[in-house]
Design a protein around this motif. Sequence first.
Motif, PDB file in Angstrom:
ATOM      1  N   CYS A  40       0.823  -1.201   0.000  1.00 23.73           N
ATOM      2  CA  CYS A  40       0.000   0.000   0.000  1.00 23.73           C
ATOM      3  C   CYS A  40       0.861   1.256   0.000  1.00 23.73           C
ATOM      4  O   CYS A  40       1.986   1.254   0.500  1.00 23.73           O
ATOM      5  N   THR A  41       0.313   2.348  -0.535  1.00 25.19           N
ATOM      6  CA  THR A  41       1.072   3.601  -0.595  1.00 25.19           C
ATOM      7  C   THR A  41       1.170   4.286   0.768  1.00 25.19           C
ATOM      8  O   THR A  41       1.895   5.254   0.912  1.00 25.19           O
ATOM      9  N   TYR A  42       0.445   3.803   1.777  1.00 24.68           N
ATOM     10  CA  TYR A  42       0.616   4.373   3.122  1.00 24.68           C
ATOM     11  C   TYR A  42       1.928   3.923   3.764  1.00 24.68           C
ATOM     12  O   TYR A  42       2.340   4.466   4.780  1.00 24.68           O
ATOM     13  N   CYS A  78     -12.782  -8.389  -2.672  1.00 29.62           N
ATOM     14  CA  CYS A  78     -12.052  -7.652  -3.717  1.00 29.62           C
ATOM     15  C   CYS A  78     -10.958  -8.525  -4.350  1.00 29.62           C
ATOM     16  O   CYS A  78     -10.218  -9.214  -3.640  1.00 29.62           O
ATOM     17  N   LEU A  80      -8.180  -7.825  -5.600  1.00 31.38           N
ATOM     18  CA  LEU A  80      -6.809  -7.452  -5.230  1.00 31.38           C
ATOM     19  C   LEU A  80      -6.396  -8.187  -3.951  1.00 31.38           C
ATOM     20  O   LEU A  80      -5.276  -8.686  -3.829  1.00 31.38           O
ATOM     21  N   ILE A  81      -7.320  -8.285  -3.022  1.00 36.44           N
ATOM     22  CA  ILE A  81      -7.017  -8.963  -1.755  1.00 36.44           C
ATOM     23  C   ILE A  81      -6.836 -10.462  -1.998  1.00 36.44           C
ATOM     24  O   ILE A  81      -5.884 -11.081  -1.520  1.00 36.44           O
ATOM     25  N   THR A 107      -6.060  -0.750   6.335  1.00 39.99           N
ATOM     26  CA  THR A 107      -6.778   0.129   5.404  1.00 39.99           C
ATOM     27  C   THR A 107      -8.238  -0.314   5.323  1.00 39.99           C
ATOM     28  O   THR A 107      -9.045   0.056   6.158  1.00 39.99           O
ATOM     29  N   CYS A 108      -8.570  -1.146   4.327  1.00 41.49           N
ATOM     30  CA  CYS A 108      -9.965  -1.617   4.236  1.00 41.49           C
ATOM     31  C   CYS A 108     -10.132  -2.889   5.074  1.00 41.49           C
ATOM     32  O   CYS A 108      -9.160  -3.560   5.422  1.00 41.49           O
ATOM     33  N   LYS A 111      -8.629  -6.279   3.614  1.00 41.80           N
ATOM     34  CA  LYS A 111      -7.175  -6.401   3.678  1.00 41.80           C
ATOM     35  C   LYS A 111      -6.710  -6.698   5.098  1.00 41.80           C
ATOM     36  O   LYS A 111      -5.907  -7.591   5.323  1.00 41.80           O
ATOM     37  N   CYS A 246      -9.703   2.742  -7.608  1.00 43.50           N
ATOM     38  CA  CYS A 246      -8.821   1.712  -7.047  1.00 43.50           C
ATOM     39  C   CYS A 246      -7.502   1.662  -7.815  1.00 43.50           C
ATOM     40  O   CYS A 246      -7.448   2.080  -8.979  1.00 43.50           O
ATOM     41  N   PRO A 247      -6.467   1.078  -7.202  1.00 40.64           N
ATOM     42  CA  PRO A 247      -5.218   0.910  -7.946  1.00 40.64           C
ATOM     43  C   PRO A 247      -5.459   0.003  -9.156  1.00 40.64           C
ATOM     44  O   PRO A 247      -6.290  -0.911  -9.099  1.00 40.64           O
ATOM     45  N   CYS A 272      -3.693   5.197  -6.856  1.00 35.50           N
ATOM     46  CA  CYS A 272      -2.428   4.819  -6.233  1.00 35.50           C
ATOM     47  C   CYS A 272      -1.403   4.310  -7.243  1.00 35.50           C
ATOM     48  O   CYS A 272      -0.230   4.180  -6.900  1.00 35.50           O
ATOM     49  N   CYS A 302      -7.074   8.324   0.238  1.00 40.92           N
ATOM     50  CA  CYS A 302      -7.660   7.005  -0.061  1.00 40.92           C
ATOM     51  C   CYS A 302      -9.073   6.953   0.510  1.00 40.92           C
ATOM     52  O   CYS A 302      -9.373   7.568   1.537  1.00 40.92           O
ATOM     53  N   LEU A 332     -12.827  -1.805  -8.178  1.00 42.54           N
ATOM     54  CA  LEU A 332     -12.681  -3.260  -8.184  1.00 42.54           C
ATOM     55  C   LEU A 332     -13.895  -3.869  -7.485  1.00 42.54           C
ATOM     56  O   LEU A 332     -14.349  -3.355  -6.452  1.00 42.54           O
ATOM     57  N   CYS A 335     -15.081  -3.654  -3.683  1.00 46.36           N
ATOM     58  CA  CYS A 335     -14.348  -2.623  -2.934  1.00 46.36           C
ATOM     59  C   CYS A 335     -15.377  -1.613  -2.443  1.00 46.36           C
ATOM     60  O   CYS A 335     -15.780  -0.699  -3.168  1.00 46.36           O
ATOM     61  N   TYR A 338     -14.351   2.509  -2.127  1.00 48.52           N
ATOM     62  CA  TYR A 338     -14.333   3.270  -3.397  1.00 48.52           C
ATOM     63  C   TYR A 338     -15.713   3.272  -4.048  1.00 48.52           C
ATOM     64  O   TYR A 338     -16.120   4.241  -4.678  1.00 48.52           O
TER      65      TYR A 338
END
Length: 383
Positions: A40-42, A78, A80-81, A107-108, A111, A246-247, A272, A302, A332, A335, A338
Motif C-alpha cells: 500500500c502507498t501508506y 475484492c 486485489l485482496i 486500510t480496508c 485487507k 482503485c489501484p 495509487c 484514499c 474493483l 471494494c 471506493y
Amino acid sequence: MKLQTELPAIFEEFAEARRNGFLAAKEIKDKNIPLIGVFCTYFPQEVALAMGAATVSLCASSDETIPEAEKDLPRNLCPLIKSSYGFGKTDKCPYFYFSDLIVGETTCDGKKKMYEYLQEFKPVHVMELPNVQSEDGLILWKNEIIRLKETLEKQFNVEISEDDIRKAIIVKNQERKAMKDFYELSKLDPVPMLGQDLFKVLIGTTFEFNRRSIPEKLEALREKVLAEYKVEKKYSKKPRILITGCPIGGATEKVIKAIEDNGAVVVAFENCSGAKAIEDMVDETNPDVYAALAEKYLSIGCSCMTPNPNRITTLNRMIDDYQVDGVVDVILTACHTYNVETLSIKRFVNDKKEKSYMSVETDFSTADIGQLNTRMAAFVEML
Ligand code: BJ8
C-alpha cells in the motif's frame, strides 16, 4: 524530417521492469540485503530505505492465484485482496518468496482481516492506520511509524538513526519530483505519449530497487520524449481522460486500453498507481522526521479515510492542470469504500467541474472486455 523513433522500445524496457526485478530480487538476497514486501502507498518507504533495505510492491494484479485464495477467503471479496493472498500462499510471486518481512496497514476491512491469515506463512507487520485524518490520527500514525522503525531494528539487528531517515526523505522526494516531472508531460495537448505508455513507466519505476538511480533515468526519458515531440506530434488531439479509483495494473490495464482503443487518451492517473502518493513531498525542513513522515503519508486521499477531502483536492487540481474532458472511476468488484465514494466523486466532477464522469466496476478477468469497449465508445462519443 522524420525522427527515427526510439520511444516504444524505451517504454517496453519499463514494461519489463517487473520481470527483470525478479532477478534483481534474487541478487539482493544473495547480498544479504533485507527485502520488505509492501501492499500500500501508506507504507512510509523512507524508514526501510534508511536502514538500507529494498522494498517491493507485492504481486496482486492477476486472477492466476484467485482460485487458491478462494479456498480460504470468501468469493465475494475484492480481487486485489484475493490475488495478493493467493500469491503469498502459493509462492508464485518471487517478490513474496524473497521478502523477509511483509508490511501491511489497516486500510480496508478485507485487507486487514486477510493479513491475519497471511501471517500463517509469512512474517507480517501490520501498521494501525487511522481512518480519520485528524490531530489524534496524526499522533497515532506517528507512533506507528516509530513502531515500524523499532520492528525493523529488532528483526534485522540494525539501528536506524534520525539522520538516516532525513537522508532517505531527500532521496524519496527527489524520486517523487522526477516522477511528477515525467508524468506532467501529459499536460501537453496533443499528448506526447499514450496513457498506456505513461503507465508502463509509472509501474516500471516501482520495481527499480536502486531508488537513487530513478531521477536520472526518468529525466533522460523525459528529454527523449520532449525531443521527439518537438520534431513530430505522433498523436492528434483527442478527448482527455483522467483515471481515478482503485489501484490498477496487470489485468486491469484493460481499462486504459479500452479508453484509448475507442478514441480518447488517458492523460492522468490520480489513483495509487499514479499521482496519489507522489504529488505531496515530505517536509524536509521539519526537525521531527517522524512527524514529517506522518503528515505526508496520512494525507493520502484514499477512500479508507472518512471523510476523504484530499482526493477531491487532488482531483480538482488535476482536472484543471491536465485539461481533462472526462473522469473514469475504476472500482474493483466488492471494494466498498471506493464504490460508496463514487457518488461524491460523480457529484464533484459533474456539478463542480462540469465534466463527464463514468464509473467502471471490474475485476481481474477478461470477461468484461467487450462490455468495457462498448461503454467506453459511448462515453468518448459524448465528450
Ligand atoms: S492507499 S487505494 S493502495 S488501501 S481495492 S484492497 S481498498 S477493497 S488497494 Fe489501496 Fe492503499 Fe488505499 Fe492506495 Fe481494499 Fe478496495 Fe480492494 Fe483496495
